[in-house]
Design a protein around this motif. Sequence first.
Motif, mmCIF file in Angstrom:
data_model
loop_
_atom_site.group_PDB
_atom_site.id
_atom_site.type_symbol
_atom_site.label_atom_id
_atom_site.label_comp_id
_atom_site.label_asym_id
_atom_site.label_seq_id
_atom_site.Cartn_x
_atom_site.Cartn_y
_atom_site.Cartn_z
ATOM 1 N N MET A 1 12.190 -16.029 10.393
ATOM 2 C CA MET A 1 13.084 -14.909 10.073
ATOM 3 C C MET A 1 12.251 -13.668 9.765
ATOM 4 N N SER A 2 12.580 -12.525 10.468
ATOM 5 C CA SER A 2 11.766 -11.315 10.294
ATOM 6 C C SER A 2 12.118 -10.611 8.982
ATOM 7 N N SER A 3 11.133 -9.832 8.495
ATOM 8 C CA SER A 3 11.324 -9.099 7.232
ATOM 9 C C SER A 3 12.382 -8.017 7.412
ATOM 10 N N PRO A 4 13.014 -7.610 6.299
ATOM 11 C CA PRO A 4 14.025 -6.548 6.415
ATOM 12 C C PRO A 4 13.398 -5.218 6.837
ATOM 13 N N CYS A 5 14.241 -4.370 7.480
ATOM 14 C CA CYS A 5 13.775 -3.056 7.943
ATOM 15 C C CYS A 5 13.595 -2.115 6.759
ATOM 16 N N VAL A 6 12.479 -1.399 6.721
ATOM 17 C CA VAL A 6 12.308 -0.319 5.740
ATOM 18 C C VAL A 6 12.670 1.004 6.413
ATOM 19 N N LEU A 7 12.132 1.224 7.611
ATOM 20 C CA LEU A 7 12.512 2.438 8.359
ATOM 21 C C LEU A 7 13.142 2.024 9.668
ATOM 22 N N GLN A 8 14.281 2.641 9.947
ATOM 23 C CA GLN A 8 14.901 2.422 11.243
ATOM 24 C C GLN A 8 15.316 3.789 11.792
ATOM 25 N N ALA A 9 14.578 4.247 12.812
ATOM 26 C CA ALA A 9 14.885 5.549 13.422
ATOM 27 C C ALA A 9 15.436 5.306 14.812
ATOM 28 N N GLU A 10 16.547 5.997 15.127
ATOM 29 C CA GLU A 10 17.183 5.809 16.441
ATOM 30 C C GLU A 10 17.391 7.167 17.092
ATOM 31 N N ALA A 11 16.753 7.352 18.231
ATOM 32 C CA ALA A 11 16.890 8.570 19.050
ATOM 33 C C ALA A 11 16.721 9.840 18.218
ATOM 34 N N LEU A 12 15.769 9.804 17.336
ATOM 35 C CA LEU A 12 15.533 10.957 16.447
ATOM 36 C C LEU A 12 14.993 12.126 17.269
ATOM 37 N N HIS A 13 15.628 13.298 17.071
ATOM 38 C CA HIS A 13 15.283 14.436 17.933
ATOM 39 C C HIS A 13 15.226 15.716 17.104
ATOM 40 N N LYS A 14 14.163 16.497 17.334
ATOM 41 C CA LYS A 14 14.048 17.770 16.602
ATOM 42 C C LYS A 14 13.328 18.800 17.475
ATOM 43 N N THR A 15 13.979 19.970 17.639
ATOM 44 C CA THR A 15 13.350 21.113 18.302
ATOM 45 C C THR A 15 13.365 22.271 17.316
ATOM 46 N N TYR A 16 12.205 22.881 17.079
ATOM 47 C CA TYR A 16 12.144 24.017 16.133
ATOM 48 C C TYR A 16 12.782 25.252 16.758
ATOM 49 N N PRO A 17 13.424 26.084 15.938
ATOM 50 C CA PRO A 17 14.025 27.315 16.466
ATOM 51 C C PRO A 17 12.968 28.159 17.183
ATOM 52 N N GLY A 18 13.301 28.622 18.376
ATOM 53 C CA GLY A 18 12.379 29.466 19.146
ATOM 54 C C GLY A 18 11.405 28.680 20.006
ATOM 55 N N SER A 19 11.411 27.351 19.879
ATOM 56 C CA SER A 19 10.488 26.531 20.672
ATOM 57 C C SER A 19 11.240 25.910 21.853
ATOM 58 N N ALA A 20 10.582 25.908 23.029
ATOM 59 C CA ALA A 20 11.249 25.372 24.222
ATOM 60 C C ALA A 20 11.205 23.846 24.233
ATOM 61 N N ALA A 21 10.054 23.293 23.803
ATOM 62 C CA ALA A 21 9.895 21.832 23.876
ATOM 63 C C ALA A 21 10.233 21.185 22.534
ATOM 64 N N PRO A 22 10.808 19.996 22.562
ATOM 65 C CA PRO A 22 11.098 19.321 21.290
ATOM 66 C C PRO A 22 9.814 18.865 20.601
ATOM 67 N N ALA A 23 9.807 18.913 19.271
ATOM 68 C CA ALA A 23 8.650 18.427 18.509
ATOM 69 C C ALA A 23 8.723 16.906 18.382
ATOM 70 N N VAL A 24 9.945 16.395 18.255
ATOM 71 C CA VAL A 24 10.182 14.940 18.257
ATOM 72 C C VAL A 24 11.302 14.691 19.260
ATOM 73 N N ASP A 25 11.010 13.807 20.218
ATOM 74 C CA ASP A 25 11.913 13.689 21.352
ATOM 75 C C ASP A 25 12.478 12.261 21.464
ATOM 76 N N GLN A 26 13.681 12.102 20.978
ATOM 77 C CA GLN A 26 14.398 10.821 21.119
ATOM 78 C C GLN A 26 13.552 9.630 20.659
ATOM 79 N N CYS A 27 13.010 9.717 19.464
ATOM 80 C CA CYS A 27 12.115 8.663 18.966
ATOM 81 C C CYS A 27 12.890 7.480 18.377
ATOM 82 N N ASP A 28 12.506 6.302 18.802
ATOM 83 C CA ASP A 28 13.019 5.067 18.194
ATOM 84 C C ASP A 28 11.843 4.387 17.513
#
Lengths: 444, 249
Positions: free
Chosen positions: B1-28
């Motif tokens: 049996m696997s240990s419980p999740c501490v961090l679970q990130a799903e499709a995390l996405h962040k683009t800074y204002p004024g920036s064309a490319a995302p800084a974090v792109d759909q991270c799991d």
Amino acid sequence: MAKILATILKELVQLWRDKTGLLVLFLMPVFLVIVMSLVQANILQMVGETKTRVLLLDQDNSTLGRKMDRALSSSANLRVTRQEDQGAGAAEELLEAVNQGTYQVGVVIPSGFTTLVRKGIKKDVSHAWGGQEKENDPASRSLELRVHFDPAVRGAFRKSVLASLENMVLRLKASQKMELLARRIPREIAASVRSELGPEALQELSPALMEMKSSLDNPELFRLGESEISSDPYRQTPNSVQQNVPAWTVFSIFFIVVPMAGGFIKEKNDGTLHRLLSMPVSPLVLIGGKILAYALIGILQIGVICLVGMTLLPLLGTSQLQLGNAYPALTCISVVVVLAATSYGILLGTLLNTYEQASTVGPLSIVIAAAIGGIMVPVYAMPETMQAISLASPLGWGLSAYLEVIVREGGLYSVGPQCVGLLLFSVFNFVVAWIFFFSSLRKK
Amino acid sequence: MSSPCVLQAEALHKTYPGSAAPAVDQCDLTIREGELFGLLGPNGAGKTTFVSLVSTLLKPDSGRASICGMDIGTRPDKVRNIIGLVPQNIALYAELTARENLGYFGRLYGLRGGKLKERIRQCLEWVGLEDRADQRIGTYSGGMKRRINLAIGLLHNPRFLLLDEPTVGIDAQSRNLILEKLAFLPQRGTTILYTTHYMEEAEKICTRVGIIDRGHIVAQGSPEALLEQGDASSLGDLFLNMTGKQLRD
């Protein structure tokens, strides 16, 4: 509560260890208050805004000389010293004392002043009654009340002192004439009535003639002095201590924006703010702690500078700072001035990006607002256009509120507009700072 | 049996204002209890942005993440109680002593009285600075500052510790001490997300690593599995194979 107290303590310890910051916040305003009060006290003396030192040499030693002495001494704006030595060189001694600046004005009442004035008036009255031809008496022509001025005293002030003295002489003359007329008129009327209507008619008229004499001879006329006019509090301008203590207090309180904004920028740039925001604490607690810590510093600044005004400045020869009894108004003003300064510190801290920017923009904007607001040169001494511009300075609002209480004995109601203005200024700063704070977080 | 999740990130996405490319792109990404997870990436790959998102400093444009089952978007206050962030910069007050810094941050974590004093003592001992505790941070060397920077993140015994390049610019002895101490933390109940440039560090202490490039996690697994999968002799070679050799800044 524990978190806000921890933040206040942290800010205070940091500031305590920043010796340069402490010098700017405490030593600079104390130094400015002392220097500016002493310098302006001297200037105000030169232009007559403080009591003028008068040296009086009464060589007459008779009724009019004493009346002149009393009239000069009763003026609220003059501090009269009588020259005791009335020997041969007395006039030269007076001249020397005035030339050296020990006294600003010297007045010499010449010997025989009373006799000559009375003689002249008697002739004037007799001439007016048509009994005697007016003749030129060489003695009365040489009658001169001599006034000497310190060479450093400015022209406008000289004219004003001369005008006051002329006014005083005119009053004396008028009073003497009235005294003479008060005796002469009833006598002339009585003589006419007796010769035209007989002694019975004169007897009936006697009480009326006595009353007329008493009315004409009313000594109260003399008591209408100019001191009553100048005692109007709304015409008073502050003396150098009343001007400088609140002025540099407001200035120094606003100077807390430099360490405040600088500290905030440092937290932003070295990642401390990010660490703080990742902790279980509200940004309101962090900012509130900063504001309260610097508010305490501001209150301490007020206390220190007022203490200098009340204890140190009088020892250096200026007048003592009197705060009056309007403590609720003074407290209210102090709170809103401190709030305005801390909110401006927070605003600069959020808008600016480097400590160098804060240490340039902060002092520069404060010095400009101080110059406009009458901190450096009193507003009443500014040209009209600048007086209108001074209304835009929050530092000017604070100063004007303090002056309203300290100089004009105003209360909470009379400082309301300035306090509301400072409060709105604070709210504006907080709102803009809050908006920029969160928008900058989104930008990383 | 696997240990419980501490961090679970799903499709995390962040683009800074004024920036064309995302800084974090759909991270799991999933990190389980007891793991020491190394997030590796070149400059500007999105490591710090990812740490800022999961430490509640930034709000994601889309996607979601939870720590110990608590959503970072809806329950940030609860999340902040159980995470510890050690930022890349020396986030300390130079005018205060180490003890005063620890005391201030400890109070913000809600520690008081004897418990706070004891935790300060333990943390100072943990980073080997008990003797210098009453010295101002401004007088410390770079390595000493890094150690106190780390100690503050551990004051409240966090369940999840986020370390953003904690060994940048320090001497070999301080780095060794930090790595040794970190390696023991998962056994004491603290799960770690560790971002670094130094591949040998990750290889030495991480139980699992992820490689992030241009905001996207391009590979993740145990160091051994990744080396086998990428046919590389070291994590450094694997890293260059996956992210390229061209300069990024």
